[in-house]
Design a protein around this motif. Structure first.
Motif, mmCIF file in Angstrom:
data_model
loop_
_atom_site.group_PDB
_atom_site.id
_atom_site.type_symbol
_atom_site.label_atom_id
_atom_site.label_comp_id
_atom_site.label_asym_id
_atom_site.label_seq_id
_atom_site.Cartn_x
_atom_site.Cartn_y
_atom_site.Cartn_z
ATOM 1 N N GLY A 166 0.990 -1.167 0.659
ATOM 2 C CA GLY A 166 -0.227 0.174 0.192
ATOM 3 C C GLY A 166 0.711 1.492 -0.299
ATOM 4 N N GLN A 167 2.063 1.022 0.385
ATOM 5 C CA GLN A 167 2.562 2.354 0.615
ATOM 6 C C GLN A 167 3.001 2.563 -0.874
ATOM 7 N N ALA A 168 3.628 2.108 -1.236
ATOM 8 C CA ALA A 168 4.013 2.541 -3.099
ATOM 9 C C ALA A 168 2.983 1.900 -3.536
ATOM 10 N N GLU A 169 1.873 1.717 -3.544
ATOM 11 C CA GLU A 169 0.422 2.230 -4.284
ATOM 12 C C GLU A 169 0.383 3.420 -4.136
ATOM 13 N N ALA A 170 -0.022 3.785 -2.789
ATOM 14 C CA ALA A 170 0.023 5.604 -2.004
ATOM 15 C C ALA A 170 1.318 6.089 -2.774
ATOM 16 N N ALA A 171 2.679 6.330 -2.964
ATOM 17 C CA ALA A 171 3.150 6.686 -3.343
ATOM 18 C C ALA A 171 3.206 6.991 -4.734
#
Length: 221
Positions: A120-125
């Motif tokens: 989710g962190q990569a997707e949010a970025a």
């Protein structure tokens, strides 16, 4: 009791071992990080190269790689790495061989760290407009390094011990001196004990310090 040590440059041999370790460690970290980025990247060609490199190199004995750098690169292809002195050339070839080999293990250690970063962190970025390289550099790798300190410490300890393979091409490190001393002195047990103690002094503090660092920087989930 230790009179047999006179006339031998024990500290110089271990200093060469330390130099091999430090130079190979830096090179392996850089190349291993690039390989890890390739393995998780979106480009199929680079991902395939990274995967093939790691799977092939990890299954080749280090001795074969070190001998290839000397017999293949230097003797056959006349690669001198910017020096005409044979001792310097052999040292640099040994560093190159250690980097080629160790970077595959650094890559896998980092990839295990990357896998601990929530997707989710990569997707949010990516959702806020960051490119893949920016996501990797600013979000993923900082956390991956923190999660990989323990595995990387193990790789560094293994690298320190693997420097003994450089003796195969005549690098004047600890294993080379040990071989010479065993041939010249009738003190096999004491000589082995001295060099074993030397390597323990190099690797034990490394493991303890990096283990402590790993606990300090561990990402709390």
């Amino acid at each position: 009791m230790f009179d047999f040590l006179e006339g031998y440059d024990l500290l110089g041999a271990f200093w060469t071992t330390v130099q091999l370790t430090l130079l190979a460690a830096v090179g392996s970290l850089v190349w291993g990080t690039l390989l890890a980025a390739m393995r998780v990247g979106p480009v199929p060609l680079m991902r395939g190269f990274g995967t093939a490199y790691v799977n092939i190199v990890r299954n080749i004995p280090l001795t074969v790689i070190i001998l290839f750098t000397s017999l293949g690169l230097h003797n056959t292809l006349e690669v001198s790495l910017g020096s005409d002195k044979i001792d310097t050339v052999n040292f640099r070839l040994a560093v190159l061989g250690l980097i080629v080999y160790t970077s595959a293990f650094v890559c896998e250690a980092l990839r295990s760290g990357i896998n601990t970063v929530p997707v989710g962190q990569a997707e949010a970025a990516r959702a806020i407009g960051l490119s893949f390289s920016q996501v990797l550099r600013l979000v993923v790798l900082p956390q991956a390094f923190r999660s990989s300190v323990g595995p990387l410490a193990n790789v560094l300890i293994a690298l320190t011990k693997n420097t003994t393979v450089a003796a195969a091409i005549g690098v004047a490190e600890a294993a080379t001196l040990m071989k010479t001393m065993v041939e010249n002195e009738a003190q096999l047990i004491l000589i082995s004990a001295v060099f074993a103690f030397g390597f323990v002094c190099l690797t034990l503090p490394t493991g303890l310090i990096l283990g402590w660092v790993g606990k300090k920087v561990a990402v709390k989930r």
